[in-house]
Design an enzyme around this catalytic site. Structure first.
Site, PDB file in Angstrom:
ATOM      1  N   ASN A  18      27.560 -27.204  76.162  1.00  0.00           N
ATOM      2  CA  ASN A  18      28.453 -26.103  76.557  1.00  0.00           C
ATOM      3  C   ASN A  18      29.344 -25.810  75.353  1.00  0.00           C
ATOM      4  OD1 ASN A  18      31.110 -27.422  76.747  1.00  0.00           O
ATOM      5  ND2 ASN A  18      30.206 -28.598  78.423  1.00  0.00           N
ATOM      6  N   ASN A  67      29.067 -33.239  89.281  1.00  0.00           N
ATOM      7  CA  ASN A  67      27.699 -32.724  89.197  1.00  0.00           C
ATOM      8  C   ASN A  67      26.659 -33.644  89.839  1.00  0.00           C
ATOM      9  OD1 ASN A  67      29.038 -31.945  86.148  1.00  0.00           O
ATOM     10  ND2 ASN A  67      28.415 -30.304  87.513  1.00  0.00           N
ATOM     11  N   ARG A  86      21.227 -34.378  80.712  1.00  0.00           N
ATOM     12  CA  ARG A  86      21.875 -34.930  81.903  1.00  0.00           C
ATOM     13  C   ARG A  86      20.882 -35.301  83.009  1.00  0.00           C
ATOM     14  NH1 ARG A  86      27.517 -32.839  83.864  1.00  0.00           N
ATOM     15  NH2 ARG A  86      27.324 -34.920  84.736  1.00  0.00           N
ATOM     16  N   ARG A 135      24.552 -22.795  84.751  1.00  0.00           N
ATOM     17  CA  ARG A 135      23.903 -24.074  85.050  1.00  0.00           C
ATOM     18  C   ARG A 135      23.111 -24.047  86.352  1.00  0.00           C
ATOM     19  NH1 ARG A 135      25.889 -28.379  82.363  1.00  0.00           N
ATOM     20  NH2 ARG A 135      26.718 -27.786  80.359  1.00  0.00           N
ATOM     21  N   HIS A 164      30.687 -23.552  84.766  1.00  0.00           N
ATOM     22  CA  HIS A 164      30.587 -24.057  86.151  1.00  0.00           C
ATOM     23  C   HIS A 164      31.696 -23.377  86.944  1.00  0.00           C
ATOM     24  CE1 HIS A 164      28.740 -28.215  84.957  1.00  0.00           C
ATOM     25  NE2 HIS A 164      27.808 -27.530  85.581  1.00  0.00           N
ATOM     26  N   ASP A 166      33.703 -24.588  89.001  1.00  0.00           N
ATOM     27  CA  ASP A 166      34.936 -25.388  89.119  1.00  0.00           C
ATOM     28  C   ASP A 166      35.792 -25.347  87.858  1.00  0.00           C
ATOM     29  OD1 ASP A 166      33.637 -27.159  87.436  1.00  0.00           O
ATOM     30  OD2 ASP A 166      33.747 -28.880  88.792  1.00  0.00           O
ATOM     31  N   ALA A 251      34.702 -32.254  76.229  1.00  0.00           N
ATOM     32  CA  ALA A 251      33.338 -32.199  76.785  1.00  0.00           C
ATOM     33  C   ALA A 251      33.194 -31.027  77.748  1.00  0.00           C
ATOM     34  CB  ALA A 251      33.013 -33.501  77.506  1.00  0.00           C
ATOM     35  N   CYS A 257      36.242 -32.186  87.592  1.00  0.00           N
ATOM     36  CA  CYS A 257      34.888 -32.575  87.156  1.00  0.00           C
ATOM     37  C   CYS A 257      34.678 -34.079  87.207  1.00  0.00           C
ATOM     38  CB  CYS A 257      34.628 -32.172  85.715  1.00  0.00           C
ATOM     39  SG  CYS A 257      34.845 -30.481  85.321  1.00  0.00           S
TER      40      CYS A 257
HETATM   41  N1  ARG Z   1      29.761 -32.086  79.353  1.00  0.00           N
HETATM   42  C1  ARG Z   1      29.482 -31.851  80.747  1.00  0.00           C
HETATM   43  C2  ARG Z   1      28.403 -30.810  80.887  1.00  0.00           C
HETATM   44  O1  ARG Z   1      28.392 -29.883  80.105  1.00  0.00           O
HETATM   45  C3  ARG Z   1      30.740 -31.462  81.444  1.00  0.00           C
HETATM   46  C4  ARG Z   1      30.542 -31.269  82.924  1.00  0.00           C
HETATM   47  C5  ARG Z   1      31.772 -30.781  83.603  1.00  0.00           C
HETATM   48  N2  ARG Z   1      31.573 -30.741  84.993  1.00  0.00           N
HETATM   49  C6  ARG Z   1      32.008 -29.783  85.815  1.00  0.00           C
HETATM   50  N3  ARG Z   1      31.849 -29.953  87.076  1.00  0.00           N
HETATM   51  N4  ARG Z   1      32.532 -28.674  85.390  1.00  0.00           N
HETATM   52  O2  ARG Z   1      27.573 -30.885  81.735  1.00  0.00           O
END
Ligand code: ARG
Length: 263
Positions: A18, A67, A86, A135, A164, A166, A251, A257
Protein backbone atom coordinates in the site's frame (compact mmCIF):
# COMPACT_ATOMS: atom_id res chain seq x y z
CA UNK A 1 -16.70 -6.74 23.66
CA UNK A 2 -14.32 -9.50 22.62
CA UNK A 3 -11.38 -8.59 20.37
CA UNK A 4 -8.65 -10.61 18.65
CA UNK A 5 -5.12 -9.18 18.59
CA UNK A 6 -1.68 -10.46 17.62
CA UNK A 7 1.57 -9.39 19.30
CA UNK A 8 3.97 -7.48 17.00
CA UNK A 9 6.98 -9.82 17.63
CA UNK A 10 7.56 -10.27 13.89
CA UNK A 11 6.09 -6.98 12.69
CA UNK A 12 8.08 -4.87 10.22
CA UNK A 13 7.99 -3.35 6.73
CA UNK A 14 9.29 -6.17 4.56
CA UNK A 15 7.35 -5.37 1.38
CA UNK A 16 5.17 -2.61 -0.06
CA UNK A 17 1.52 -3.40 -0.72
CA UNK A 18 0.00 0.00 0.00
CA UNK A 19 1.25 3.56 -0.55
CA UNK A 20 2.16 4.07 3.12
CA UNK A 21 4.70 1.26 3.15
CA UNK A 22 8.35 2.02 2.30
CA UNK A 23 10.86 -0.74 2.90
CA UNK A 24 13.69 1.75 3.47
CA UNK A 25 11.78 3.32 6.36
CA UNK A 26 12.93 1.45 9.44
CA UNK A 27 10.34 0.70 12.10
CA UNK A 28 11.52 1.00 15.68
CA UNK A 29 10.73 -2.46 16.96
CA UNK A 30 10.90 -1.59 20.66
CA UNK A 31 8.63 1.39 20.13
CA UNK A 32 6.16 -0.69 18.09
CA UNK A 33 5.94 -3.16 20.98
CA UNK A 34 5.41 -0.34 23.49
CA UNK A 35 2.71 1.26 21.31
CA UNK A 36 0.93 -2.07 20.84
CA UNK A 37 1.07 -2.74 24.59
CA UNK A 38 -0.32 0.71 25.36
CA UNK A 39 -3.17 0.10 22.93
CA UNK A 40 -3.81 -3.32 24.49
CA UNK A 41 -3.88 -1.76 27.97
CA UNK A 42 -6.17 1.09 26.89
CA UNK A 43 -8.63 -1.33 25.29
CA UNK A 44 -8.59 -3.57 28.37
CA UNK A 45 -9.17 -0.57 30.64
CA UNK A 46 -12.17 0.39 28.49
CA UNK A 47 -13.70 -3.03 29.07
CA UNK A 48 -12.52 -5.11 26.08
CA UNK A 49 -11.84 -8.79 26.54
CA UNK A 50 -8.83 -9.57 24.36
CA UNK A 51 -7.88 -12.93 22.83
CA UNK A 52 -4.41 -13.33 21.37
CA UNK A 53 -3.30 -15.37 18.38
CA UNK A 54 0.33 -16.48 18.32
CA UNK A 55 2.38 -14.38 15.88
CA UNK A 56 4.19 -16.32 13.15
CA UNK A 57 7.66 -15.44 11.90
CA UNK A 58 7.59 -14.45 8.22
CA UNK A 59 4.12 -12.88 8.32
CA UNK A 60 4.87 -9.31 9.43
CA UNK A 61 1.36 -7.95 8.80
CA UNK A 62 -0.35 -10.65 10.89
CA UNK A 63 -0.47 -8.04 13.66
CA UNK A 64 -3.31 -6.41 11.65
CA UNK A 65 -5.99 -8.84 12.78
CA UNK A 66 -8.78 -6.67 11.34
CA UNK A 67 -8.09 -8.54 8.11
CA UNK A 68 -8.32 -12.01 9.71
CA UNK A 69 -12.03 -12.22 8.92
CA UNK A 70 -15.33 -10.55 9.59
CA UNK A 71 -17.56 -11.40 12.53
CA UNK A 72 -21.12 -10.79 11.39
CA UNK A 73 -24.42 -12.35 12.51
CA UNK A 74 -22.61 -14.74 14.86
CA UNK A 75 -20.38 -16.17 12.17
CA UNK A 76 -16.87 -15.63 10.84
CA UNK A 77 -16.41 -14.94 7.15
CA UNK A 78 -12.86 -15.86 6.25
CA UNK A 79 -10.86 -13.42 4.13
CA UNK A 80 -9.31 -13.95 0.74
CA UNK A 81 -6.23 -11.73 0.84
CA UNK A 82 -5.44 -9.90 -2.37
CA UNK A 83 -1.66 -9.94 -2.03
CA UNK A 84 0.42 -13.10 -1.80
CA UNK A 85 2.46 -11.27 0.88
CA UNK A 86 -0.49 -11.79 3.23
CA UNK A 87 -2.17 -14.93 1.89
CA UNK A 88 -0.10 -17.22 4.12
CA UNK A 89 -1.74 -15.71 7.22
CA UNK A 90 -5.05 -17.32 6.38
CA UNK A 91 -4.39 -20.91 7.62
CA UNK A 92 -3.30 -19.57 11.03
CA UNK A 93 -6.38 -17.43 11.41
CA UNK A 94 -8.68 -20.18 10.14
CA UNK A 95 -7.15 -22.69 12.58
CA UNK A 96 -7.58 -20.24 15.44
CA UNK A 97 -11.27 -19.65 14.67
CA UNK A 98 -11.83 -23.41 14.34
CA UNK A 99 -10.05 -24.18 17.58
CA UNK A 100 -12.08 -21.49 19.36
CA UNK A 101 -15.27 -23.09 17.96
CA UNK A 102 -16.44 -20.17 15.84
CA UNK A 103 -18.99 -20.98 13.16
CA UNK A 104 -17.35 -20.23 9.81
CA UNK A 105 -19.72 -19.06 7.08
CA UNK A 106 -17.53 -19.73 4.02
CA UNK A 107 -15.03 -22.42 3.13
CA UNK A 108 -11.50 -21.43 2.18
CA UNK A 109 -12.27 -18.93 -0.53
CA UNK A 110 -11.29 -20.37 -3.88
CA UNK A 111 -13.15 -17.61 -5.68
CA UNK A 112 -11.31 -15.13 -7.83
CA UNK A 113 -12.73 -12.23 -5.87
CA UNK A 114 -10.97 -10.86 -2.83
CA UNK A 115 -12.14 -9.87 0.62
CA UNK A 116 -10.05 -8.48 3.46
CA UNK A 117 -12.38 -9.03 6.40
CA UNK A 118 -13.28 -6.33 8.89
CA UNK A 119 -10.71 -4.07 7.22
CA UNK A 120 -13.30 -3.63 4.50
CA UNK A 121 -16.70 -4.49 5.98
CA UNK A 122 -18.09 -2.62 8.96
CA UNK A 123 -21.45 -3.40 10.58
CA UNK A 124 -23.65 -0.63 12.02
CA UNK A 125 -26.81 -2.09 13.53
CA UNK A 126 -28.08 -4.59 10.99
CA UNK A 127 -26.48 -2.79 8.04
CA UNK A 128 -23.11 -3.81 6.67
CA UNK A 129 -21.02 -1.08 5.06
CA UNK A 130 -19.22 -3.08 2.41
CA UNK A 131 -16.02 -1.45 1.18
CA UNK A 132 -14.46 -2.36 -2.15
CA UNK A 133 -12.16 -1.03 -4.82
CA UNK A 134 -8.62 -1.81 -3.72
CA UNK A 135 -8.37 -4.94 -1.56
CA UNK A 136 -11.90 -6.33 -1.61
CA UNK A 137 -14.13 -6.83 -4.64
CA UNK A 138 -17.80 -5.97 -4.81
CA UNK A 139 -18.30 -9.38 -6.46
CA UNK A 140 -17.16 -11.14 -3.27
CA UNK A 141 -20.15 -9.72 -1.38
CA UNK A 142 -22.47 -10.43 -4.31
CA UNK A 143 -21.29 -14.03 -4.69
CA UNK A 144 -21.19 -15.00 -1.01
CA UNK A 145 -24.59 -16.57 -0.17
CA UNK A 146 -24.16 -15.66 3.48
CA UNK A 147 -24.68 -11.96 2.71
CA UNK A 148 -27.85 -12.53 0.71
CA UNK A 149 -30.28 -11.64 3.45
CA UNK A 150 -28.23 -8.73 4.82
CA UNK A 151 -28.62 -5.07 4.09
CA UNK A 152 -25.36 -4.22 2.35
CA UNK A 153 -24.39 -0.62 1.73
CA UNK A 154 -21.76 -0.69 -1.01
CA UNK A 155 -18.96 1.83 -0.50
CA UNK A 156 -16.48 2.27 -3.33
CA UNK A 157 -13.03 3.52 -2.37
CA UNK A 158 -11.18 5.79 -4.77
CA UNK A 159 -7.97 6.97 -3.08
CA UNK A 160 -5.13 4.41 -2.78
CA UNK A 161 -4.03 5.92 0.55
CA UNK A 162 -7.42 4.87 1.96
CA UNK A 163 -7.34 1.34 0.59
CA UNK A 164 -9.48 -0.33 3.28
CA UNK A 165 -12.80 1.11 4.45
CA UNK A 166 -11.57 1.15 8.07
CA UNK A 167 -8.97 3.77 7.10
CA UNK A 168 -11.66 6.33 6.23
CA UNK A 169 -14.97 5.35 7.88
CA UNK A 170 -15.91 4.26 11.38
CA UNK A 171 -19.43 3.65 12.73
CA UNK A 172 -19.74 4.86 16.34
CA UNK A 173 -23.15 3.27 16.80
CA UNK A 174 -25.99 2.29 14.50
CA UNK A 175 -26.90 5.91 13.74
CA UNK A 176 -23.61 7.80 13.67
CA UNK A 177 -20.20 7.44 12.01
CA UNK A 178 -17.06 9.44 11.27
CA UNK A 179 -15.61 9.45 7.76
CA UNK A 180 -13.26 11.06 5.28
CA UNK A 181 -15.70 11.64 2.41
CA UNK A 182 -13.11 12.21 -0.34
CA UNK A 183 -11.94 8.61 0.04
CA UNK A 184 -15.21 7.46 -1.55
CA UNK A 185 -16.68 7.92 -5.01
CA UNK A 186 -19.42 10.52 -5.31
CA UNK A 187 -22.08 7.88 -5.78
CA UNK A 188 -20.98 6.01 -2.67
CA UNK A 189 -20.83 9.22 -0.64
CA UNK A 190 -24.49 9.81 -1.42
CA UNK A 191 -25.47 6.22 -0.58
CA UNK A 192 -23.59 6.30 2.71
CA UNK A 193 -25.12 9.62 3.73
CA UNK A 194 -28.59 8.16 3.13
CA UNK A 195 -27.86 5.35 5.55
CA UNK A 196 -26.09 6.89 8.53
CA UNK A 197 -25.32 10.31 10.00
CA UNK A 198 -21.73 11.16 9.09
CA UNK A 199 -19.22 13.42 10.84
CA UNK A 200 -16.42 14.44 8.45
CA UNK A 201 -12.77 14.27 9.45
CA UNK A 202 -10.36 16.84 7.96
CA UNK A 203 -7.67 15.64 5.52
CA UNK A 204 -4.68 16.11 7.84
CA UNK A 205 -6.38 14.01 10.56
CA UNK A 206 -7.66 11.43 8.08
CA UNK A 207 -4.01 11.00 7.08
CA UNK A 208 -3.19 10.30 10.72
CA UNK A 209 -5.81 7.54 10.53
CA UNK A 210 -8.39 9.36 12.68
CA UNK A 211 -11.06 7.04 11.28
CA UNK A 212 -9.11 3.94 12.31
CA UNK A 213 -10.76 3.98 15.71
CA UNK A 214 -11.91 1.25 18.07
CA UNK A 215 -15.34 1.91 19.56
CA UNK A 216 -16.19 0.33 22.91
CA UNK A 217 -19.62 1.72 23.79
CA UNK A 218 -18.93 5.35 24.75
CA UNK A 219 -15.14 4.95 24.59
CA UNK A 220 -13.35 5.77 21.35
CA UNK A 221 -9.70 4.82 20.95
CA UNK A 222 -7.97 6.60 18.08
CA UNK A 223 -4.47 7.65 17.04
CA UNK A 224 -2.62 10.74 18.32
CA UNK A 225 -2.59 14.00 16.39
CA UNK A 226 -6.31 14.13 15.65
CA UNK A 227 -7.38 17.04 17.92
CA UNK A 228 -10.29 18.31 15.86
CA UNK A 229 -12.20 15.04 15.63
CA UNK A 230 -11.30 14.25 19.24
CA UNK A 231 -12.95 17.45 20.43
CA UNK A 232 -16.02 16.93 18.21
CA UNK A 233 -16.45 13.43 19.63
CA UNK A 234 -16.12 14.73 23.20
CA UNK A 235 -18.85 17.28 22.45
CA UNK A 236 -21.04 14.38 21.33
CA UNK A 237 -20.55 12.76 24.74
CA UNK A 238 -17.88 10.16 23.90
CA UNK A 239 -14.78 9.53 25.99
CA UNK A 240 -11.77 9.78 23.70
CA UNK A 241 -8.45 7.98 24.23
CA UNK A 242 -5.53 8.74 21.94
CA UNK A 243 -2.67 6.32 21.34
CA UNK A 244 0.63 6.92 19.57
CA UNK A 245 0.58 4.63 16.53
CA UNK A 246 3.60 6.06 14.65
CA UNK A 247 5.24 2.68 14.00
CA UNK A 248 2.06 1.08 12.63
CA UNK A 249 1.16 4.07 10.43
CA UNK A 250 4.31 3.18 8.48
CA UNK A 251 2.54 -0.02 7.39
CA UNK A 252 -0.76 1.75 6.66
CA UNK A 253 -2.48 0.73 9.87
CA UNK A 254 -3.44 2.04 13.33
CA UNK A 255 -5.69 1.25 16.32
CA UNK A 256 -8.63 -0.45 14.61
CA UNK A 257 -6.49 -2.46 12.14
CA UNK A 258 -4.72 -4.04 15.11
CA UNK A 259 -7.97 -5.48 16.43
CA UNK A 260 -10.79 -7.71 15.22
CA UNK A 261 -14.17 -7.69 16.87
CA UNK A 262 -15.26 -11.28 17.52
CA UNK A 263 -18.56 -10.98 19.37
N1 ARG B 1 0.29 -3.44 5.78
C1 ARG B 1 -1.05 -3.97 5.90
C2 ARG B 1 -1.64 -4.20 4.53
O1 ARG B 1 -1.38 -3.41 3.65
C3 ARG B 1 -1.87 -3.03 6.72
C4 ARG B 1 -3.27 -3.55 6.95
C5 ARG B 1 -4.12 -2.57 7.68
N2 ARG B 1 -5.37 -3.14 7.98
C6 ARG B 1 -6.55 -2.52 7.91
N3 ARG B 1 -7.58 -3.15 8.34
N4 ARG B 1 -6.70 -1.35 7.39
O2 ARG B 1 -2.34 -5.14 4.31
Amino acid sequence: MRLLMCHPDYYGIEYEINPWMHKEEITNHELAIQQWQKLYQTLTNCGAQIDLIKPIRGWPDMVFTANAGLYFQNKIILPHFKHKERQGELPYFRDWFTQEKFAIANSIPEKKSFFEGAGDALPAGNKLFAGYGFRSDRSFYEETDFFESSQLIYCELQDPYFYHIDTCFCPLNERLAIWYPQAFTQESQIRMAENIELIPVIESEAKHFACNAVVLDQHIILPNDCPQIASLLKKRGFTVHQCDMSEFLKAGGACKCLTLRID
